[in-house]
Write a protein that holds these residues in place. Structure first.
Motif: not given
Length: 557
Positions: A57-67, A215-220, A247-249, A255-259
């Motif tokens: 959640e924290q990582t996805s929040s930072r990625v969302r912040d970038l977008f 480990s993460y992967e991002i898909r459309d 979701p990366l709104t 983004i999917y967490q694959t650990d």
């Protein structure tokens, strides 16, 4: 029975009781640990999953912040009226049009992309395409524009679906980039004026994910793989089932967490063996250390008993050496050092209190000095009026007003009306020196008089006119105007003196430069980079200094 009582009440009863206690605890402890291990394993796996979820959640929040930062940066173009006007210019080679593009693009550096790499491609409705310098991204001029035009298609898009995200992967040496393309609408008519494509390196996204060990992967939205780190997910199709998705709104990506927890389970099996081995080692160490501690404590008690006997019996020679334990000696030294430090702290506190009283007395004395000066000026004005010297009385009254404003007004702002009143009193003092040969004209718009402005912002400019502008001239005129300009105010101080170049002689140029530099710095600090101070020649002669304040802010007292 008596043997047991005697054995466990003798001199070594403490050591024996410790051994019995360890044996009574050690065997049940092993059984309890073995039973609790399986519960611990399940708990740890659940906790690891929970930690992974929180980290995700924290990582996805930072990625969302970038977008979101990239998306919000494109709002600058929509809200920039000059940029929208430039889009309607049909001439693709217009210097003014391209300059407006560059200014709007460079502003992103200070609002959204500080010290970061980015590029922008602008398309208008007339086929013109403008491309900022993409060299920091490893792209050549024209390549980025060409690939964006190929990759971005607007079929089926409308006003409510006016942006799209893409990834360009051209290969080395060009850097893989993320492209946000968005329609630019007129804020008034909502008509499409052009397209802006913001380009940021994919490395910004990878840097965010590298800070997390997962480990993460991002898909459309179609399940196509956009980016993956430490993952072997397929580039097409759907993600593996059971993965946590975020979701990366505003991007239509997920983004999917694959650990996996299998590594944790394997480590726990090794932990099981390590746990039982550690119990045995701890048991041995504890028995050895307990024996050593009990022997040490026994020696200390023996020494204390010996000292007590010597103190109780004066006939015993007290000069005999007593071997105290070194830890007790260290404790004594620490207590003595603590007392010493407390004494020093008490002395410092008393000194600080005395200094505070002295400073308070000095502050009270300094408050009395300006009050005494103002009372003295009032006395001089009274004597001047009694001596039928109204000019001197008026001059002293103006001086008292100026001193009172400087000594007792602590706030940084006052109204434009108070600025004008302050200038009137200052001009009154200057007339006593220059007479009526230098006329001063003030024209302030009535609607601006109650707006807040920095204190004494205009007075240094008027002082420059008196001190430097009329050197060698017997008469002249100073004009001070305040008028509304766009969303802010334009203040102008102009004279018909000898001009700025001749006025800035070595004798007074340094002080004049300090005054102008002070005003520039105050404008920049309080009103931002859009505020400006401009110096130009007046017609037919003289100097005009213009202050541009984009927006009057602050609170007038």
């Amino acid at each position: 029975m008596k043997w047991i009582v005697k054995r466990y009440t003798g001199p070594k009863s403490v050591q024996r009781r410790i051994i019995v206690l360890l044996v009574a605890i050690f065997i049940p402890l092993n059984l309890i640990l073995y039973a609790a291990y399986h519960l611990t394993e399940r708990t740890m796996v659940n906790k690891v999953n929970e930690i992974n979820r929180i980290k995700s959640e924290q990582t996805s929040s930072r990625v969302r912040d970038l977008f979101q930062r990239a998306f919000m940066s494109t709002n600058n173009f929509i809200g920039d009226q000059a940029f929208i006007s430039a889009l309607q210019n049909k001439d693709p080679y217009s210097i003014e049009k391209n300059s407006t593009y560059l200014q709007a693009i460079e502003r992103l550096q200070y609002t959204f992309f500080l010290n970061e790499k980015y590029a922008v491609v602008v398309q208008d409705n007339y086929g013109g395409v403008f491309e900022s310098n993409p060299s920091r991204l490893g792209w050549k001029k024209g390549e980025l524009k060409r690939d964006i035009l190929k990759a971005v298609h607007w079929d089926g898009h409308d006003f409510f679906d006016s942006y799209q995200w893409n990834v360009l992967s051209p290969g080395s040496p060009r850097e893989t980039v993320i492209v946000l393309s968005r329609w630019i609408f007129s804020p008034v008519t909502a008509n499409k004026r052009g397209i802006v494509s913001l380009v940021i390196p994919l490395a910004n996204l990878s840097d965010v994910l590298k800070s997390d060990t997962g480990s993460y992967e991002i898909r459309d939205e179609n399940g196509r793989l956009i980016y993956a780190n430490n993952s072997s997910g397929s580039a097409s199709g759907k993600p593996a089932p059971g993965l946590q998705a975020f979701p990366l709104t505003p991007a239509p990506w997920t983004i999917y967490q694959t650990d996996s927890t299998e590594v944790i389970r394997s480590e726990l099996r090794y932990f099981q063996l390590t746990l039982f081995g550690a119990i045995v080692v701890i048991l041995v160490i504890f028995i050895a250390s307990s024996t050593f501690v009990m022997r040490t404590v026994g020696r200390v008690f023996h020494q204390i008993r010996l000292m007590s006997k010597r103190l109780a019996n004066p006939s015993i020679d007290l000069s005999a050496p007593v071997h105290a334990d070194k830890h007790l000696a260290e404790l004594s030294e620490l207590l003595q050092q603590l007392m010493h430090n407390l004494e020093i702290s008490r002395s410092n506190l008393e000194w600080a209190a005395a200094e505070k009283r002295n400073l308070e007395m000095q502050m009270l004395q300094q408050q009395m000095n300006p009050h005494f000066l103002l009372n003295t000026l009032n006395t001089i004005r009274f004597l001047a009026e009694r001596s039928n010297q109204p000019k001197i009385g008026s001059l002293v009254l103006s001086l008292s007003y100026l001193l009172r404003q400087q000594l007792y007004r602590k706030e940084g702002y006052w109204s434009l009306r108070e600025e004008r009143d302050y200038l009137l009193q200052y001009v009154e003092i200057q007339r006593a020196r220059f007479g009526e040969n230098i006329a001063v004209r003030m024209d302030f718009e009535e609607g601006l008089l109650d707006l807040p402005i920095l204190r004494m912002l205009v007075q240094p400019l008027v002082e420059n006119c008196f001190e430097h502008g009329f050197s060698g001239k017997a008469s002249g005129t100073i004009r001070i105007t305040a008028e509304r300009y766009r969303e802010g105010v334009r203040l102008t101080v102009a004279d018909d003196g000898i001009g700025f170049g001749l006025a800035a002689q070595p004798s007074g140029g340094t002080r004049k430069s300090i005054g102008l530099g002070n005003i520039r710095e105050r404008l920049r600090l309080h009103y931002g980079e859009e505020a400006a101070l401009e110096i130009s020649g007046a017609v037919p002669s003289g100097t005009a200094v213009i202050l541009y304040i984009p927006e009057l802010k602050g609170e007038a007292a």
